[in-house]
Write a protein that holds these residues in place. Structure first.
Motif, short mmCIF file in Angstrom:
data_model
loop_
_atom_site.label_atom_id
_atom_site.label_comp_id
_atom_site.label_asym_id
_atom_site.label_seq_id
_atom_site.Cartn_x
_atom_site.Cartn_y
_atom_site.Cartn_z
N GLY A 121 3.39 24.59 -10.06
CA GLY A 121 3.79 24.72 -8.66
C GLY A 121 3.21 23.63 -7.77
N ARG A 122 2.98 22.46 -8.36
CA ARG A 122 2.45 21.34 -7.59
C ARG A 122 3.49 20.24 -7.50
N ALA A 123 3.40 19.43 -6.45
CA ALA A 123 4.30 18.30 -6.26
C ALA A 123 3.52 17.17 -5.59
N GLU A 134 9.63 23.84 5.31
CA GLU A 134 10.99 23.96 4.76
C GLU A 134 10.95 24.13 3.25
N MET A 135 9.99 23.47 2.61
CA MET A 135 9.82 23.59 1.16
C MET A 135 9.13 24.88 0.76
N GLY A 136 8.44 25.51 1.72
CA GLY A 136 7.61 26.66 1.40
C GLY A 136 6.33 26.24 0.72
N ALA A 137 5.87 25.02 1.02
CA ALA A 137 4.71 24.43 0.34
C ALA A 137 3.55 24.21 1.30
N MET A 138 2.36 24.10 0.72
CA MET A 138 1.16 23.75 1.47
C MET A 138 0.79 22.30 1.19
N ILE A 139 0.31 21.60 2.20
CA ILE A 139 -0.16 20.23 2.02
C ILE A 139 -1.61 20.30 1.56
N ASP A 140 -1.89 19.84 0.36
CA ASP A 140 -3.23 19.89 -0.20
C ASP A 140 -4.08 18.67 0.15
N CYS A 167 0.84 -1.19 0.00
CA CYS A 167 0.00 0.00 0.00
C CYS A 167 0.88 1.25 0.00
N ALA A 168 0.29 2.38 -0.37
CA ALA A 168 1.07 3.61 -0.51
C ALA A 168 0.37 4.78 0.14
N ARG A 169 1.17 5.71 0.60
CA ARG A 169 0.66 6.99 1.09
C ARG A 169 1.10 8.06 0.09
N ILE A 170 0.14 8.84 -0.40
CA ILE A 170 0.41 9.87 -1.40
C ILE A 170 0.12 11.23 -0.78
N THR A 171 1.07 12.15 -0.93
CA THR A 171 0.93 13.50 -0.38
C THR A 171 1.06 14.51 -1.50
N TRP A 172 0.03 15.36 -1.66
CA TRP A 172 0.05 16.40 -2.69
C TRP A 172 0.38 17.75 -2.06
N LEU A 173 1.26 18.48 -2.70
CA LEU A 173 1.71 19.79 -2.21
C LEU A 173 1.55 20.83 -3.30
N SER A 174 1.49 22.09 -2.89
CA SER A 174 1.41 23.17 -3.88
C SER A 174 1.94 24.46 -3.27
N GLY A 175 2.12 25.47 -4.13
CA GLY A 175 2.44 26.81 -3.67
C GLY A 175 3.90 27.07 -3.36
N TYR A 176 4.79 26.14 -3.64
CA TYR A 176 6.19 26.35 -3.32
C TYR A 176 6.83 27.36 -4.28
N PRO A 177 7.76 28.19 -3.79
CA PRO A 177 8.38 29.21 -4.64
C PRO A 177 9.59 28.72 -5.42
#
Length: 206
Positions: free
Chosen positions: A151-153, A182-188, A106-116
């Motif tokens: 700007g998504r990861a 630390e990344m300057g990102a938001m967890i979506d 099984c996997a855990r997936i984390t989406w991020l956005s907004g990093y500069p």
């Protein structure tokens, strides 16, 4: 390396049929295309959500396959009881495999956005996130993909089974809540899904 993800919100009752279709029809067809280096399928049996990922040697190879995969995508949507799908393109920035994922992984997936700064995201994932998650019990592999234009990861960590995935929740929460600033990102969003098809033969990029 580059990747395309296709997210289908299907009918939970059609998940098994969708897995069989991807394994028996889509996987052989896609991996025969020039430049394709593998495919995986994540599913959530409760919601009917499925995420198919194909990896490509180059951005050009991924782009040239776009028309070829359309009928395959339409067929998967129909079998899973969905009318549309969401397609995203990514740069595959980090990949590390400790060992192959067994059946039941099984996997855990984390989406991020907004990093500069995309390079900052890659560095933090490689130097901070990966060293911690690979110490968790049952860890198999991890990847981090991003799209510099949007700007998504998205980061994915695979564990040997559902029990180990669930046991890692609290540690994983602390890791992402510490690393996102630390990344300057938001967890979506964060999702836990079954790795139903595991043929994403991506070389080590850690």
């Amino acid at each position: 390396m580059f990747a395309r993800t296709t997210t289908i919100q299907g009918n939970p009752d059609s998940v098994d049929a969708g897995i069989a279709h991807v394994r028996d029809v889509v996987l052989p067809a896609v991996t025969a295309m020039e430049g394709c280096i593998g495919m995986s399928l994540l599913v959530d049996r409760e919601s009917g959500r499925a995420i198919a990922t194909t990896a490509w040697e180059s951005e050009a190879a991924m782009a040239s396959s776009a028309q070829q995969v359309l009928p395959l995508r339409d067929g998967a949507q129909e079998i899973m009881g969905a009318s549309t799908s969401e397609v995203d393109m990514w740069e595959l920035a980090v990949a590390h495999r400790d060992h192959a994922a067994p059946e039941g992984a099984c996997a855990r997936i984390t989406w991020l956005s907004g990093y500069p700064d995309a390079e900052r995201v890659i560095d933090v994932y490689r130097m901070t996130v990966l060293p911690h998650i690979q110490e968790l019990a049952g860890f198999c592999s991890a990847t981090m993909m991003l799209n510099r234009e949007t700007g998504r990861a998205v980061g994915t960590a695979v564990f040997e089974n559902r029990q180990q995935l669930e046991a890692s929740r609290e540690d994983s929460r602390r890791i992402r809540e510490r690393s996102a600033p630390e990344m300057g990102a938001m967890i979506d969003d964060v999702a836990e899904m079954e790795l139903a098809v595991a043929h994403l033969h991506v070389p080590e990029m850690a």
